[in-house]
Design an enzyme around this catalytic site. Structure first.
Site, PDB file in Angstrom:
ATOM      1  N   THR A 171      18.197  -5.462  63.163  1.00  0.00           N
ATOM      2  CA  THR A 171      19.576  -5.678  63.614  1.00  0.00           C
ATOM      3  C   THR A 171      19.998  -4.587  64.585  1.00  0.00           C
ATOM      4  O   THR A 171      20.572  -4.869  65.645  1.00  0.00           O
ATOM      5  CB  THR A 171      20.536  -5.723  62.409  1.00  0.00           C
ATOM      6  N   ASN A 206      13.728 -17.432  62.316  1.00  0.00           N
ATOM      7  CA  ASN A 206      13.790 -17.018  60.915  1.00  0.00           C
ATOM      8  C   ASN A 206      14.151 -18.141  59.953  1.00  0.00           C
ATOM      9  O   ASN A 206      14.007 -17.991  58.740  1.00  0.00           O
ATOM     10  CB  ASN A 206      14.799 -15.877  60.752  1.00  0.00           C
ATOM     11  N   SER A 264      11.059  -5.165  62.352  1.00  0.00           N
ATOM     12  CA  SER A 264      11.664  -4.845  61.056  1.00  0.00           C
ATOM     13  C   SER A 264      10.590  -4.427  60.067  1.00  0.00           C
ATOM     14  O   SER A 264       9.547  -5.077  59.966  1.00  0.00           O
ATOM     15  CB  SER A 264      12.419  -6.060  60.508  1.00  0.00           C
ATOM     16  N   GLY A 265      10.851  -3.358  59.313  1.00  0.00           N
ATOM     17  CA  GLY A 265       9.876  -2.874  58.346  1.00  0.00           C
ATOM     18  C   GLY A 265       9.710  -3.768  57.139  1.00  0.00           C
ATOM     19  O   GLY A 265       8.591  -4.062  56.717  1.00  0.00           O
ATOM     20  N   HIS A 266      10.829  -4.234  56.580  1.00  0.00           N
ATOM     21  CA  HIS A 266      10.728  -4.961  55.311  1.00  0.00           C
ATOM     22  C   HIS A 266      10.271  -6.402  55.476  1.00  0.00           C
ATOM     23  O   HIS A 266      10.093  -7.113  54.487  1.00  0.00           O
ATOM     24  CB  HIS A 266      12.051  -4.902  54.542  1.00  0.00           C
ATOM     25  N   THR A 321      18.583  11.685  62.768  1.00  0.00           N
ATOM     26  CA  THR A 321      17.316  12.135  62.201  1.00  0.00           C
ATOM     27  C   THR A 321      16.451  10.944  61.796  1.00  0.00           C
ATOM     28  O   THR A 321      16.906  10.058  61.071  1.00  0.00           O
ATOM     29  CB  THR A 321      17.558  13.026  60.971  1.00  0.00           C
ATOM     30  N   CYS A 338      21.188 -13.656  56.002  1.00  0.00           N
ATOM     31  CA  CYS A 338      22.344 -12.999  56.603  1.00  0.00           C
ATOM     32  C   CYS A 338      23.571 -13.897  56.642  1.00  0.00           C
ATOM     33  O   CYS A 338      24.686 -13.426  56.847  1.00  0.00           O
ATOM     34  CB  CYS A 338      21.996 -12.543  58.022  1.00  0.00           C
TER      35      CYS A 338
END
EC number: 2.8.1.7
Length: 462
Positions: free
Chosen positions: A133, A212, A260-262, A300, A386
Site C-alpha cells: 500500500t 487480487n 508485499s512481504g506477507h 528507520t 481490504c
C-alpha cells in the site's frame, strides 16, 4: 527468558520438520497426480501444522486456511532468518559509528540484494517500505507530483487495488486528470485502447500484474514495451505476483514495482518499491524525515522485517517452479471437483492468463455471504480483504460485466505453498454440500429447475 527462548527454539525445530514433510507431500502429489498416497501423509502434515503456534499453544479446531490472497503464513525458514535480529542483533542499520549498526546494515543490504535478484533488478533500485500500500502510494503520487509541472495525466484501470484507485482520486483532487480504463469481460485490458489513451500529457501508467480478486494476469511485458516506446513511466502493483510468477523488470520494461512481504510467506509490515535508475525515475517523497532509502522513504528500516522479506524472496525464487506445479495441481483439482458436481458455476476472469492460486467462482442462485457462513470451518473470502467489510458487490466483478446477483454469489479460493490435498478435497466437498442445500431453499432455483428463464420475468416492485 530462557523458557521463552526454549519454547521458540522448540517451535522452530517443529516447524522445520513440518516444512520438510510438506515438501515430501508436494513432491509425491505432483509427480503422481493422484491423491492416493499424499492424502494420508497430508493429514499427518496438517495435524502437525495446526497443533502449535509460536507460543507453543494448541490451535486445534481452527478453520482450514484458503485465503492466500489476503495473507500467507510465514515460512518457518523466514522466521529462522529473522530471529537473530529480533534478539541479539538489534542495532540501528543507519548507525554508522559502531559495530551494532554495521552488522545490522550488512543484513539489510543482503536482504536488498535478495529482493533485487528475485525481480532482476539492481539492489540500489530497491526501496524498503511498510508494504505494498505504501509502495503504491509513493509510486503513483510520487511520479505524478514530480512531473506535474509539465505532465498532468495518469492512466490506470478500473480493477486496480483500492490503494491505487484512492491514490489516483487524491491526484484528481489536486487537479490531475486520471483515466480509469475499463477491462474486457475476461479481466484483461485492451492494449489498443491503452495506446490510444496515452497522450503527451501522460506521466504514468499504473496497471497491476495479477489481480487480487480474480487472479487475472495482465500482459505487463507488452504494456511495458508500449509505455517505453511512448516515453511514459510504467508502474505495476505486483503484490500478488512477485515470487509466484517469473518477473524481470528489465525484460518487461517496468519502471516501478510494488512488493508485499506477507504475500510471499514473509512478515507483515514490510514491503518494497522497485524504482528504476536507468532511465532514471524521479519521485517526490510523500513523507519527510531523515532521508533514508535514497531520500525516497524516510524512517528507520526495520531490520528484522527487511531480513524476513529478503529470506522470503530468496525462497520464492528457489521454489517458484515447484510451488507453481503444486498450486496448479490443487487449483485444477478444486475446480474440477466442484464444477463436475455442481451446474451453474462460473469462473470469473480469464482461465488462461491467470495465476491459479487465486480461483474466483460464482455459484448462481446462492448468496455468497450465506455460503461463507455455512463454510465456517474454512477460511475463505468473497473478495479483497481490504474491502471485505462492505456488503456491496465487488467492483472488480462489476468491471468485468458480472451481473449483481452473480457478483454477490462469488467466493475467492486462495491456494498457497502449504495448502494440502486433504484441505482442497474437504473444501470442495463442503462447498458442494452447502450449495446444494442453499439452492434447495431458493425459489429462484426451483423456477430454473422447471425450465423458466428468469430473464424473461417481469418482476413487480414493492
Amino acid at each position: 527468558m530462557q523458557k521463552v527462548l526454549g519454547r521458540i527454539q522448540a517451535q522452530v525445530l517443529r516447524s522445520r520438520a513440518t516444512n520438510a514433510l510438506a515438501n515430501v507431500v508436494r513432491h509425491e502429489a505432483t509427480s503422481s497426480r493422484t491423491a492416493a498416497k499424499p492424502a494420508a501423509t497430508s493429514k499427518e502434515f496438517r495435524e502437525r501444522q495446526v497443533r502449535f503456534n509460536i507460543k507453543n499453544e494448541q490451535t486445534e479446531g481452527r478453520p482450514l486456511y484458503l485465503d492466500a490472497q489476503a495473507t500467507t503464513p510465514m515460512d518457518p525458514r523466514v522466521l529462522d532468518a529473522m530471529l537473530p535480529y529480533l534478539t541479539n542483533f538489534y542495532g540501528n542499520p543507519h548507525s554508522r559509528t559502531h559495530a551494532y549498526g554495521w552488522e545490522t546494515e550488512s543484513a539489510v543490504e543482503k536482504a536488498r540484494e535478495q529482493v533485487a535478484t528475485l525481480i532482476g533488478a539492481d539492489p540500489k533500485e530497491i526501496i524498503f517500505t511498510s508494504g505494498a500500500t505504501e509502495s503504491n502510494n509513493i509510486a503513483v503520487k510520487g511520479v505524478a507530483r514530480f512531473y506535474g509541472t509539465k505532465k498532468r495525466h495518469v492512466i490506470t484501470t478500473q480493477t486496480e487495488h483500492k490503494c491505487v484507485l484512492d491514490s489516483c482520486r487524491a491526484l484528481e483532487n489536486e487537479g490531475f486528470k486520471v483515466t480509469y480504463l475499463p477491462v474486457l469481460a475476461n479481466g484483461l485490458i485492451d492494449l489498443q485502447q491503452l495506446e490510444e489513451t496515452i497522450t503527451s500529457e501522460t506521466s504514468l501508467v499504473s496497471i497491476m500484474t495479477v489481480n487480487n480478486e480474480i487472479g487475472v494476469r495482465q500482459p505487463v511485458d507488452e504494456i511495458g514495451k508500449l509505455c517505453r516506446s511512448r516515453r511514459v513511466f510504467f508502474h505495476t502493483d505486483a503484490a500478488q505476483a512477485v515470487g509466484k510468477v517469473p518477473l524481470d523488470v528489465n525484460a518487461m520494461n517496468i519502471d516501478l514495482m510494488s512488493i508485499s512481504g506477507h504475500k510471499i510467506y514473509g512478515p507483515k509490515g514490510v514491503g518494497a518499491l522497485y524504482v528504476r535508475r536507468r532511465p532514471r525515475v524521479r519521485l517526490e517523497p510523500i513523507q519527510s524525515g531523515g532521508g533514508q532509502e535514497r531520500g525516497l522513504r524516510s524512517g528507520t528500516v526495520p531490520a528484522p522485517l527487511a531480513v524476513g522479506l529478503g529470506a522470503a524472496a530468496e525462497l520464492s525464487l528457489r521454489e517458484m517452479d515447484y510451488d507453481k506445479k503444486w498450486v496448479d495441481f490443487l487449483s485444477n483439482r478444486l475446480l474440477d471437483r466442484i464444477s463436475s458436481a455442481l451446474p451453474h458455476v462460473i469462473r470469473n476472469g480469464d482461465a488462461k492468463a491467470t495465476y491459479n492460486g487465486c480461483l474466483n467462482l460464482s455459484f448462481a442462485y446462492v448468496e455468497g455471504e450465506s455460503l461463507l457462513m455455512a463454510l465456517k470451518d474454512v477460511a475463505l473470502s468473497s473478495g479483497s480483504a481490504c474491502t471485505s467489510a462492505s456488503l456491496e458487490p465487488s467492483y472488480v466483478l462489476r468491471a468485468i460485466g458480472t451481473d449483481e446477483d452473480l457478483a454477490h454469489s462469488s467466493i475467492r479460493f486462495g491456494i498457497g505453498r502449504f495448502t494440502t490435498v486433504e484441505e482442497v478435497d474437504y473444501t470442495a466437498d463442503k462447498c458442494i454440500k452447502h450449495v446444494e442445500r442453499l439452492r434447495e431453499m431458493s425459489p429462484l432455483w426451483e423456477m430454473v429447475q422447471e425450465g423458466i428463464d428468469l430473464k424473461t420475468i417481469q418482476w413487480s416492485q414493492h
